[in-house]
Scaffold this motif. Structure first.
Motif, PDB file in Angstrom:
ATOM      1  N   GLU A   1      -0.829  12.338  -7.402  1.00  0.00           N
ATOM      2  CA  GLU A   1       0.489  12.845  -8.228  1.00  0.00           C
ATOM      3  C   GLU A   1       1.380  11.706  -7.665  1.00  0.00           C
ATOM      4  O   GLU A   1       2.953  12.216  -7.349  1.00  0.00           O
ATOM      5  N   CYS A   2       1.399  11.007  -6.353  1.00  0.00           N
ATOM      6  CA  CYS A   2       2.479   9.375  -5.678  1.00  0.00           C
ATOM      7  C   CYS A   2       3.083   9.437  -6.717  1.00  0.00           C
ATOM      8  O   CYS A   2       2.264   8.623  -7.629  1.00  0.00           O
ATOM      9  N   TYR A   3       4.595   9.416  -6.095  1.00  0.00           N
ATOM     10  CA  TYR A   3       5.306   8.882  -7.231  1.00  0.00           C
ATOM     11  C   TYR A   3       5.289   7.118  -7.205  1.00  0.00           C
ATOM     12  O   TYR A   3       5.292   6.594  -7.985  1.00  0.00           O
ATOM     13  N   ASN A   4       4.286   6.085  -5.975  1.00  0.00           N
ATOM     14  CA  ASN A   4       4.032   4.891  -6.467  1.00  0.00           C
ATOM     15  C   ASN A   4       2.760   4.814  -6.517  1.00  0.00           C
ATOM     16  O   ASN A   4       2.682   3.394  -6.184  1.00  0.00           O
ATOM     17  N   VAL A   5       1.940   6.468  -7.394  1.00  0.00           N
ATOM     18  CA  VAL A   5       0.516   5.284  -7.688  1.00  0.00           C
ATOM     19  C   VAL A   5       0.462   5.409  -8.813  1.00  0.00           C
ATOM     20  O   VAL A   5       0.761   6.353 -10.260  1.00  0.00           O
TER      21      VAL A   5
ATOM     22  N   ASN B   1      -0.614  -0.231  -7.428  1.00  0.00           N
ATOM     23  CA  ASN B   1       0.942   0.336  -7.811  1.00  0.00           C
ATOM     24  C   ASN B   1       1.819  -1.104  -7.965  1.00  0.00           C
ATOM     25  O   ASN B   1       1.176  -2.332  -8.952  1.00  0.00           O
TER      26      ASN B   1
ATOM     27  N   ILE C   1      -6.577  11.268  -4.349  1.00  0.00           N
ATOM     28  CA  ILE C   1      -5.686  13.246  -3.658  1.00  0.00           C
ATOM     29  C   ILE C   1      -4.257  12.152  -4.473  1.00  0.00           C
ATOM     30  O   ILE C   1      -3.243  13.023  -4.099  1.00  0.00           O
ATOM     31  N   PHE C   2      -3.940  10.629  -4.344  1.00  0.00           N
ATOM     32  CA  PHE C   2      -2.928  10.586  -4.709  1.00  0.00           C
ATOM     33  C   PHE C   2      -2.272   9.669  -5.233  1.00  0.00           C
ATOM     34  O   PHE C   2      -1.171   9.792  -5.467  1.00  0.00           O
TER      35      PHE C   2
ATOM     36  N   CYS D   1     -15.058   9.585  -0.738  1.00  0.00           N
ATOM     37  CA  CYS D   1     -13.815   9.746   0.038  1.00  0.00           C
ATOM     38  C   CYS D   1     -13.911  10.239   1.219  1.00  0.00           C
ATOM     39  O   CYS D   1     -14.338  11.313   1.537  1.00  0.00           O
TER      40      CYS D   1
ATOM     41  N   SER E   1      -2.697   0.462   6.219  1.00  0.00           N
ATOM     42  CA  SER E   1      -2.168   2.224   4.929  1.00  0.00           C
ATOM     43  C   SER E   1      -0.858   3.082   5.857  1.00  0.00           C
ATOM     44  O   SER E   1      -0.743   3.486   5.701  1.00  0.00           O
TER      45      SER E   1
ATOM     46  N   GLN F   1       3.924  -3.151  -6.641  1.00  0.00           N
ATOM     47  CA  GLN F   1       3.827  -4.260  -6.218  1.00  0.00           C
ATOM     48  C   GLN F   1       2.445  -4.633  -6.242  1.00  0.00           C
ATOM     49  O   GLN F   1       2.646  -6.514  -6.275  1.00  0.00           O
ATOM     50  N   ASN F   2       1.382  -3.954  -5.906  1.00  0.00           N
ATOM     51  CA  ASN F   2      -0.004  -4.943  -5.688  1.00  0.00           C
ATOM     52  C   ASN F   2      -0.164  -5.399  -7.125  1.00  0.00           C
ATOM     53  O   ASN F   2      -1.810  -5.410  -7.275  1.00  0.00           O
TER      54      ASN F   2
ATOM     55  N   ILE G   1       0.666  -1.242   0.054  1.00  0.00           N
ATOM     56  CA  ILE G   1       0.158  -0.417   0.213  1.00  0.00           C
ATOM     57  C   ILE G   1       1.152   0.911  -0.312  1.00  0.00           C
ATOM     58  O   ILE G   1       0.368   2.392   0.430  1.00  0.00           O
TER      59      ILE G   1
ATOM     60  N   ARG H   1      -5.461  11.422   4.878  1.00  0.00           N
ATOM     61  CA  ARG H   1      -6.263  10.323   4.087  1.00  0.00           C
ATOM     62  C   ARG H   1      -4.737   9.529   4.546  1.00  0.00           C
ATOM     63  O   ARG H   1      -4.515   8.918   3.514  1.00  0.00           O
TER      64      ARG H   1
ATOM     65  N   ARG I   1       2.241   4.465  -1.015  1.00  0.00           N
ATOM     66  CA  ARG I   1       1.860   5.708  -2.160  1.00  0.00           C
ATOM     67  C   ARG I   1       2.606   6.625  -2.060  1.00  0.00           C
ATOM     68  O   ARG I   1       2.966   7.526  -3.012  1.00  0.00           O
TER      69      ARG I   1
ATOM     70  N   GLY J   1      -6.525  -2.164  -2.657  1.00  0.00           N
ATOM     71  CA  GLY J   1      -5.474  -1.553  -3.265  1.00  0.00           C
ATOM     72  C   GLY J   1      -4.397  -0.927  -2.328  1.00  0.00           C
ATOM     73  O   GLY J   1      -3.320  -1.148  -1.876  1.00  0.00           O
ATOM     74  N   SER J   2      -4.383  -0.271  -3.255  1.00  0.00           N
ATOM     75  CA  SER J   2      -3.327   1.253  -1.944  1.00  0.00           C
ATOM     76  C   SER J   2      -4.241   2.410  -1.453  1.00  0.00           C
ATOM     77  O   SER J   2      -4.170   3.028  -1.566  1.00  0.00           O
ATOM     78  N   SER J   3      -5.342   2.168  -0.686  1.00  0.00           N
ATOM     79  CA  SER J   3      -6.653   2.578  -0.041  1.00  0.00           C
ATOM     80  C   SER J   3      -5.668   3.015   1.471  1.00  0.00           C
ATOM     81  O   SER J   3      -4.430   3.323   2.184  1.00  0.00           O
ATOM     82  N   CYS J   4      -6.310   3.886   2.176  1.00  0.00           N
ATOM     83  CA  CYS J   4      -6.244   4.751   3.325  1.00  0.00           C
ATOM     84  C   CYS J   4      -7.064   3.241   4.288  1.00  0.00           C
ATOM     85  O   CYS J   4      -6.839   4.597   5.668  1.00  0.00           O
TER      86      CYS J   4
END
Lengths: 359, 145
Positions: free
Chosen positions: B94-98, B59, B91-92, B115, A355, B61-62, A41, A63, A43, B15-18
């Motif tokens: 723009e993150c490099y791993n998304v 991402n 919101i994520f 959200c 997370s 990894q997943n 996860i 978040r 990010r 996946g890669s949620s919060c």
């Protein structure tokens, strides 16, 4: 004696809503070693400070985790407020305590449900979550959101709670306390539950200290450490002493969380009684400079926000150290020597929030 | 109406949620919202599942994990992207791993934004997914006949 076998646990596993992967090295049914691999996860949101300014980043901080979202946002705001040399109004500090403690109650009830599910007590799972819905109703009434409610902001809080509403909330919480006792009683007295938790996953207080455990995992091992004792927000005025249990097993960690439910209600009552009318936010001026560590207590333990500003509206560096990350080494120690069937329960008693851990 | 739409089985993967959407997914199984009254059952086994409920973004990894779960599910199957992260990265993004939303690797049938996602919206999404599942089943049957 047979040889060693490696059993993969996760990332997709029925007992966990979140992905964590453990390679369990087993001899027959006994776990000899657990090797974690994380990053499902991740990010990379710490680098988002380069793209979102210090006010906007509050939303990203909230978040990081959807369960303890308010406390994440609040801790971020505390770090930035320190860099801006802002003193927030008294009422905002008390409101932050109220929402932090509501988050803690809902998080602990959520944990109780998931743990009940892990040892196969389905109706207890349902009842814990039903009670949690009532706490979410209070959060929704006061903020408009259920799990991510954007109430913390740099310079204070976004919304006020009226005196009538507050009395109404207190009345509701007092009535829920009986239900906390009822559900907590099942966890603490039911023979089948005790059988799954007593003496399972023991972490001694030396191990907890050396491995850097935090939160209920640490307090369940007999160490009275709780960041709320440092008196951030309005905790300094509320007269607070941490809940401690000494056995260090799954049962002790469960006891800590159940007793913290009542403690949180008490804290909300005290905060409501002391809170005076007044402004809830101050105007934000200037840009953050310097660096600061903000530390608060989440439902899962200590969270640290490091923020470094360079005089522009974008922070230069932001770093979060979350409680679950700190609790992974103690978890691996607890897993060594346990039965394979106990793995889900032990994993859940650190209240893993992947997370948070991977951000 | 076939057995599928009477009792769709769901598999949930984060996946890669919060976590916000994930706990709402679990919350709809609770007495308050109780999707089990529609016959919806949450299963942990991809081979039992009809609907893949994906929260969070994709991402490196997943990616393989998500594909692995999807491939194991029997046909017909429906993919539900739950929350804004699974829809677009949110919101994520723009993150490099998304990499982006679930549609980067899977054919998504229903998007449920939010959200975190509201339980009511999620139930609505599942109901729509059941309709699509039924259509896919009918198409599959017609293809065989």
């Amino acid at each position: 004696m047979s040889g060693r076998t490696v059993i993969p646990f996760g990332p997709q596993h029925p007992v966990l809503p979140e992905p964590i992967h453990l390679d369990l090295v087993v001899e027959d049914e006994k776990v000899v070693e657990a090797i974690p691999s994380i990053g499902f996860i991740h990010r990379g949101l710490e680098r988002l400070v380069e793209k979102k300014d210090f006010v906007d980043f509050t939303y990203v901080a909230e978040r990081i985790c959807g369960i303890c979202s308010f406390i994440h946002g609040m801790t971020y705001c505390m770090a930035v407020e320190e860099l801006l040399k802002l003193e927030i109004p008294e009422r905002a500090k008390y409101l932050r305590v109220i929402w932090s403690e509501l988050s803690r109650i809902h998080s602990h009830l959520l944990w109780m449900g998931l743990t009940a599910d892990a040892f196969g007590f389905e109706s207890l799972f349902m009842q814990s979550w039903q009670l949690r819905e009532k706490i979410l109703d209070i959060i929704e009434e006061t903020t408009g959101g259920r799990v991510i409610f954007g109430s913390a902001k740099v310079g204070g809080v976004r919304r006020d709670i009226s005196a009538d509403k507050l009395q109404d909330i207190l009345k509701k919480l007092r009535s829920y306390q009986n239900q906390f006792a009822e559900i907590g009683g099942v966890f603490l007295r039911d023979a089948t539950v005790k059988h799954r938790m007593q003496g399972v996953g023991v972490l001694t207080s030396e191990q907890a200290q050396v491995l850097g455990a935090v939160g209920p995992t640490l307090r369940g091992s007999g160490i009275a450490a709780d960041l709320r004792m440092t008196g951030y927000a309005a905790y300094g005025k509320l007269g607070f002493s941490p809940v401690v249990e000494t056995a260090g097993d799954c049962y002790a960690r469960c006891q800590v969380r159940i007793r913290e439910l009542d403690q949180s209600v008490d804290l909300i009552e005290k905060a409501a009684a002391q809170m005076a009318e007044g402004p809830i936010e101050v105007k934000v001026a200037g840009t953050p400079t310097g660096d600061f560590f903000a530390r608060t207590e989440q439902p899962r333990g200590e969270v640290i926000y490091y923020a470094k500003g360079n005089g522009t509206k974008f922070l230069q560096r932001m770093r979060v150290r979350t409680p679950t990350f700190a609790n992974i080494p103690p978890l691996l120690t607890m897993l060594g020597g346990c039965q394979l069937a106990d793995v889900p329960v032990i994993v859940l008693t650190i209240d893993p929030c992947i997370s948070c851990a991977e951000r | 109406m076939g057995a599928l739409s009477k009792s769709p089985w769901i598999i949930h993967y984060d996946g890669s949620s919060c976590n916000g959407c994930d706990i709402e997914v679990l919350a709809v199984l609770m007495p308050r919202f109780d999707v089990e009254r529609f016959g919806v059952i949450n299963t942990g086994n991809p081979k039992h599942a009809d609907i893949l409920l994906l929260t969070g973004s994709i991402n490196e990894q997943n990616k393989s994990v998500v594909l692995n779960i999807y491939d194991q599910m029997p046909d017909p199957k429906v993919v539900l992207a739950v929350g804004i992260c699974a829809t677009s990265g949110g919101i994520f993004r723009e993150c490099y791993n998304v990499m982006g939303g679930a549609d980067k690797v899977l054919p998504v049938d229903v998007y449920v934004p939010g959200c975190a996602v509201r339980p009511e919206a999620l139930i609505d999404g599942v109901v729509q997914a059941v309709g699509i599942l039924e259509k896919k089943r009918a198409a599959q049957k017609a293809g065989k006949a």
